[in-house]
Design a protein around this motif. Sequence first.
Motif, short mmCIF file in Angstrom:
data_model
loop_
_atom_site.label_atom_id
_atom_site.label_comp_id
_atom_site.label_asym_id
_atom_site.label_seq_id
_atom_site.Cartn_x
_atom_site.Cartn_y
_atom_site.Cartn_z
N ASP A 10 6.99 3.94 7.51
CA ASP A 10 6.40 3.91 7.25
C ASP A 10 5.81 4.26 5.81
N TYR A 11 6.90 4.48 4.99
CA TYR A 11 6.64 4.70 3.19
C TYR A 11 6.48 3.35 2.58
N ARG A 12 7.37 2.55 3.06
CA ARG A 12 7.31 0.95 2.61
C ARG A 12 5.61 0.60 2.86
N ARG A 13 4.98 0.89 3.89
CA ARG A 13 3.36 0.70 4.06
C ARG A 13 1.89 1.49 2.97
N LEU A 14 2.69 1.92 2.55
CA LEU A 14 1.82 2.74 1.53
C LEU A 14 1.05 2.63 0.95
N PRO A 15 -0.40 1.95 0.31
CA PRO A 15 -1.04 1.14 -0.99
C PRO A 15 -0.61 1.19 -2.21
N SER A 16 0.40 -0.06 -2.53
CA SER A 16 1.11 0.63 -3.78
C SER A 16 0.27 0.46 -5.02
N GLU A 17 -1.42 0.71 -4.93
CA GLU A 17 -2.19 1.13 -5.92
C GLU A 17 -2.27 2.54 -5.75
N ARG A 18 -2.16 3.43 -4.94
CA ARG A 18 -2.39 5.07 -4.56
C ARG A 18 -0.95 5.44 -4.65
N PHE A 19 0.36 4.63 -4.95
CA PHE A 19 1.48 5.22 -4.29
C PHE A 19 2.31 4.33 -5.49
N PRO A 20 2.30 4.23 -7.09
CA PRO A 20 2.94 3.12 -7.33
C PRO A 20 4.29 3.05 -7.66
N ASN A 21 4.95 4.60 -8.00
CA ASN A 21 6.08 5.10 -8.09
C ASN A 21 7.09 4.63 -6.91
N LEU A 22 6.54 5.00 -6.09
CA LEU A 22 6.91 4.44 -4.77
C LEU A 22 7.01 3.39 -4.11
N ALA A 23 6.41 2.57 -4.58
CA ALA A 23 6.33 1.03 -4.22
C ALA A 23 7.30 0.47 -5.17
N MET A 24 7.57 1.15 -6.43
CA MET A 24 8.73 0.44 -7.76
C MET A 24 9.97 0.74 -6.92
N LEU A 25 10.37 2.31 -6.56
CA LEU A 25 11.28 2.46 -6.50
C LEU A 25 11.93 2.12 -4.70
N ALA A 26 11.09 2.08 -4.11
CA ALA A 26 12.00 1.52 -2.83
C ALA A 26 12.56 0.93 -2.14
N ASP A 27 12.63 0.28 -2.61
CA ASP A 27 14.12 -0.77 -2.22
C ASP A 27 15.89 0.51 -2.92
#
Length: 244
Positions: A183-200
Amino acid sequence: MHMTQTPQAKPRKPRGSLNQQVITQAALRIADRDGIDALTFPALGRELGAHPTAIYRHFRDKDELILALTDELHARAQASGLPATDDWAEDLRVFARRIHHVFMTHPQVGQLVAARTARRPHEFETVEHIIDCLRRGGLPDPEIGRCYRVFTDFVLSYSSMEAALFALDETARQADLRAWEVDYRRLPSERFPNLAMLADHIPPLDSPTNFEFALELMISAIRSRNHPADEPGRSPSSTGPTVE
Protein backbone atom coordinates in the motif's frame (compact mmCIF):
# COMPACT_ATOMS: atom_id res chain seq x y z
CA MET A 1 -26.58 -53.04 26.36
CA HIS A 2 -24.29 -50.12 25.46
CA MET A 3 -23.73 -47.72 28.34
CA THR A 4 -22.75 -44.11 27.64
CA GLN A 5 -19.93 -43.06 29.92
CA THR A 6 -20.10 -39.64 31.50
CA PRO A 7 -16.83 -37.68 31.14
CA GLN A 8 -15.00 -37.55 34.41
CA ALA A 9 -14.55 -34.10 35.87
CA LYS A 10 -11.01 -33.00 36.61
CA PRO A 11 -10.23 -33.72 40.27
CA ARG A 12 -10.60 -30.68 42.48
CA LYS A 13 -7.51 -29.21 44.06
CA PRO A 14 -7.32 -29.89 47.79
CA ARG A 15 -8.01 -26.86 49.97
CA GLY A 16 -4.88 -24.86 50.58
CA SER A 17 -3.07 -25.98 47.41
CA LEU A 18 -3.80 -22.75 45.54
CA ASN A 19 -1.79 -19.60 45.96
CA GLN A 20 -1.17 -16.49 43.91
CA GLN A 21 1.90 -17.94 42.19
CA VAL A 22 0.09 -21.12 41.08
CA ILE A 23 -2.85 -19.10 39.78
CA THR A 24 -0.62 -16.60 37.98
CA GLN A 25 1.27 -19.39 36.21
CA ALA A 26 -2.02 -20.95 35.12
CA ALA A 27 -3.28 -17.57 33.91
CA LEU A 28 -0.17 -17.10 31.78
CA ARG A 29 -0.68 -20.55 30.24
CA ILE A 30 -4.27 -19.75 29.33
CA ALA A 31 -3.36 -16.37 27.82
CA ASP A 32 -0.48 -17.88 25.80
CA ARG A 33 -2.59 -20.77 24.57
CA ASP A 34 -6.06 -19.29 24.08
CA GLY A 35 -5.65 -15.50 24.05
CA ILE A 36 -6.20 -12.85 26.67
CA ASP A 37 -9.96 -12.76 26.13
CA ALA A 38 -10.13 -16.41 27.20
CA LEU A 39 -8.57 -15.57 30.56
CA THR A 40 -11.56 -15.72 32.90
CA PHE A 41 -11.99 -16.99 36.42
CA PRO A 42 -14.10 -19.97 35.22
CA ALA A 43 -11.32 -20.81 32.75
CA LEU A 44 -8.79 -20.62 35.57
CA GLY A 45 -10.98 -22.92 37.63
CA ARG A 46 -11.02 -25.47 34.82
CA GLU A 47 -7.26 -25.14 34.28
CA LEU A 48 -6.55 -25.69 37.97
CA GLY A 49 -9.31 -28.15 38.77
CA ALA A 50 -10.75 -25.69 41.26
CA HIS A 51 -14.05 -23.89 41.70
CA PRO A 52 -13.87 -20.28 40.44
CA THR A 53 -14.74 -19.02 43.89
CA ALA A 54 -11.40 -20.42 45.07
CA ILE A 55 -9.66 -18.02 42.67
CA TYR A 56 -11.49 -15.06 44.20
CA ARG A 57 -9.91 -15.87 47.55
CA HIS A 58 -6.57 -14.83 46.04
CA PHE A 59 -7.54 -12.21 43.42
CA ARG A 60 -10.55 -9.99 43.90
CA ASP A 61 -10.95 -9.36 40.15
CA LYS A 62 -9.29 -9.76 36.76
CA ASP A 63 -7.50 -6.43 37.01
CA GLU A 64 -5.65 -7.58 40.12
CA LEU A 65 -4.70 -10.73 38.24
CA ILE A 66 -3.36 -8.64 35.34
CA LEU A 67 -1.14 -6.76 37.79
CA ALA A 68 0.20 -10.09 39.06
CA LEU A 69 0.90 -11.11 35.46
CA THR A 70 2.72 -7.82 34.94
CA ASP A 71 4.98 -8.67 37.87
CA GLU A 72 5.44 -12.20 36.53
CA LEU A 73 6.89 -10.78 33.30
CA HIS A 74 9.35 -8.76 35.41
CA ALA A 75 10.20 -11.95 37.32
CA ARG A 76 10.96 -13.81 34.10
CA ALA A 77 13.18 -10.98 32.88
CA GLN A 78 15.14 -11.36 36.13
CA ALA A 79 15.29 -15.17 36.05
CA SER A 80 19.01 -15.32 35.24
CA GLY A 81 19.90 -12.53 37.65
CA LEU A 82 20.22 -8.78 37.29
CA PRO A 83 23.26 -7.81 35.16
CA ALA A 84 25.78 -5.81 37.16
CA THR A 85 29.18 -5.26 35.55
CA ASP A 86 31.53 -2.30 35.25
CA ASP A 87 29.65 -1.20 32.11
CA TRP A 88 26.41 0.51 33.12
CA ALA A 89 25.26 1.00 29.51
CA GLU A 90 25.71 -2.67 28.64
CA ASP A 91 23.81 -3.64 31.78
CA LEU A 92 20.93 -1.44 30.61
CA ARG A 93 21.06 -3.04 27.16
CA VAL A 94 21.04 -6.57 28.55
CA PHE A 95 18.10 -5.97 30.84
CA ALA A 96 16.12 -4.05 28.21
CA ARG A 97 16.58 -6.96 25.81
CA ARG A 98 15.37 -9.40 28.44
CA ILE A 99 12.20 -7.40 29.04
CA HIS A 100 11.60 -7.13 25.31
CA HIS A 101 12.16 -10.87 24.89
CA VAL A 102 9.71 -11.74 27.67
CA PHE A 103 7.03 -9.49 26.19
CA MET A 104 7.50 -11.09 22.78
CA THR A 105 7.44 -14.59 24.29
CA HIS A 106 4.12 -13.81 26.00
CA PRO A 107 2.54 -11.28 23.63
CA GLN A 108 -1.04 -11.75 24.84
CA VAL A 109 -0.05 -10.42 28.25
CA GLY A 110 2.79 -8.21 27.03
CA GLN A 111 0.43 -6.10 24.93
CA LEU A 112 -1.53 -5.08 28.04
CA VAL A 113 0.98 -4.24 30.71
CA ALA A 114 3.11 -1.31 29.52
CA ALA A 115 0.96 1.32 31.19
CA ARG A 116 0.31 -0.66 34.37
CA THR A 117 2.12 -0.37 37.69
CA ALA A 118 2.24 -3.76 39.36
CA ARG A 119 3.27 -2.51 42.81
CA ARG A 120 4.85 -5.90 43.46
CA PRO A 121 8.33 -7.21 44.38
CA HIS A 122 9.78 -8.00 40.96
CA GLU A 123 8.70 -4.66 39.54
CA PHE A 124 10.37 -2.95 42.52
CA GLU A 125 13.58 -4.86 41.71
CA THR A 126 13.39 -3.73 38.07
CA VAL A 127 13.09 -0.08 39.12
CA GLU A 128 15.97 -0.37 41.60
CA HIS A 129 18.22 -2.05 39.01
CA ILE A 130 17.65 0.52 36.26
CA ILE A 131 18.25 3.41 38.67
CA ASP A 132 21.45 1.70 39.84
CA CYS A 133 22.68 1.44 36.24
CA LEU A 134 22.00 5.14 35.68
CA ARG A 135 23.75 6.11 38.92
CA ARG A 136 26.81 4.19 37.79
CA GLY A 137 26.63 6.21 34.57
CA GLY A 138 27.56 9.29 36.59
CA LEU A 139 24.44 11.36 35.98
CA PRO A 140 23.32 13.86 38.62
CA ASP A 141 20.31 12.74 40.62
CA PRO A 142 17.69 14.94 38.90
CA GLU A 143 18.85 13.63 35.51
CA ILE A 144 18.77 10.05 36.78
CA GLY A 145 15.14 10.46 37.77
CA ARG A 146 14.11 11.89 34.42
CA CYS A 147 16.18 9.39 32.41
CA TYR A 148 14.83 6.49 34.47
CA ARG A 149 11.26 7.49 33.66
CA VAL A 150 11.81 7.95 29.94
CA PHE A 151 14.06 4.91 29.48
CA THR A 152 11.68 2.58 31.31
CA ASP A 153 8.65 3.94 29.48
CA PHE A 154 10.47 3.44 26.18
CA VAL A 155 11.39 -0.18 26.91
CA LEU A 156 7.93 -1.12 28.18
CA SER A 157 5.93 0.76 25.55
CA TYR A 158 8.04 -0.36 22.59
CA SER A 159 7.99 -3.96 23.80
CA SER A 160 4.24 -3.79 24.40
CA MET A 161 3.62 -2.31 20.96
CA GLU A 162 5.56 -5.10 19.26
CA ALA A 163 3.83 -7.67 21.46
CA ALA A 164 0.47 -6.24 20.33
CA LEU A 165 1.46 -6.82 16.71
CA PHE A 166 2.25 -10.47 17.41
CA ALA A 167 -0.90 -10.87 19.49
CA LEU A 168 -3.05 -10.04 16.45
CA ASP A 169 -4.63 -12.91 14.59
CA GLU A 170 -2.54 -14.04 11.63
CA THR A 171 -4.74 -12.40 8.98
CA ALA A 172 -4.68 -8.96 10.62
CA ARG A 173 -0.96 -9.13 11.36
CA GLN A 174 -0.05 -10.07 7.80
CA ALA A 175 -2.27 -7.30 6.43
CA ASP A 176 -0.44 -4.74 8.57
CA LEU A 177 2.96 -6.08 7.57
CA ARG A 178 2.03 -6.24 3.89
CA ALA A 179 0.79 -2.64 3.90
CA TRP A 180 4.35 -1.35 4.07
CA GLU A 181 5.40 -3.50 1.14
CA VAL A 182 2.34 -2.83 -1.02
CA ASP A 183 0.00 0.00 0.00
CA TYR A 184 2.67 2.51 0.94
CA ARG A 185 4.64 1.83 -2.24
CA ARG A 186 1.57 2.50 -4.39
CA LEU A 187 1.15 6.04 -3.11
CA PRO A 188 1.70 8.74 -5.76
CA SER A 189 5.24 10.08 -5.46
CA GLU A 190 4.18 13.59 -6.43
CA ARG A 191 1.98 13.79 -3.34
CA PHE A 192 4.24 11.79 -0.99
CA PRO A 193 7.77 12.49 -2.28
CA ASN A 194 9.50 11.73 1.04
CA LEU A 195 7.81 8.37 1.38
CA ALA A 196 8.70 7.48 -2.19
CA MET A 197 12.33 8.46 -1.62
CA LEU A 198 12.71 6.55 1.66
CA ALA A 199 10.52 3.49 1.04
CA ASP A 200 13.50 1.19 0.52
CA HIS A 201 15.12 2.35 3.75
CA ILE A 202 12.20 1.91 6.14
CA PRO A 203 12.56 -1.50 7.84
CA PRO A 204 9.57 -3.83 8.26
CA LEU A 205 7.39 -3.45 11.35
CA ASP A 206 8.58 -6.80 12.66
CA SER A 207 12.29 -6.33 12.05
CA PRO A 208 14.29 -7.34 15.16
CA THR A 209 16.72 -4.50 14.42
CA ASN A 210 14.09 -1.85 15.21
CA PHE A 211 14.24 -2.34 18.98
CA GLU A 212 18.04 -2.52 18.96
CA PHE A 213 18.31 0.73 17.00
CA ALA A 214 15.87 2.51 19.30
CA LEU A 215 17.72 1.18 22.36
CA GLU A 216 21.03 2.57 21.10
CA LEU A 217 19.42 5.94 20.42
CA MET A 218 18.09 6.00 23.96
CA ILE A 219 21.43 5.07 25.57
CA SER A 220 23.25 7.66 23.45
CA ALA A 221 20.77 10.27 24.64
CA ILE A 222 21.33 9.25 28.27
CA ARG A 223 25.09 9.56 27.83
CA SER A 224 24.59 13.11 26.56
CA ARG A 225 22.89 14.06 29.83
CA ASN A 226 26.28 13.93 31.54
CA HIS A 227 27.00 17.25 29.82
CA PRO A 228 23.64 19.01 29.50
CA ALA A 229 25.28 22.44 29.37
CA ASP A 230 26.93 21.49 26.07
CA GLU A 231 23.59 21.15 24.30
CA PRO A 232 22.86 23.91 21.77
CA GLY A 233 20.60 26.57 23.25
CA ARG A 234 20.78 25.15 26.76
CA SER A 235 22.22 27.02 29.73
CA PRO A 236 23.83 25.17 32.68
CA SER A 237 20.90 26.07 34.90
CA SER A 238 18.26 24.88 32.46
CA THR A 239 16.34 21.79 33.58
CA GLY A 240 13.70 21.59 30.89
CA PRO A 241 10.96 23.56 29.18
CA THR A 242 9.40 26.39 31.13
CA VAL A 243 5.68 26.08 31.78
CA GLU A 244 3.97 29.44 31.78
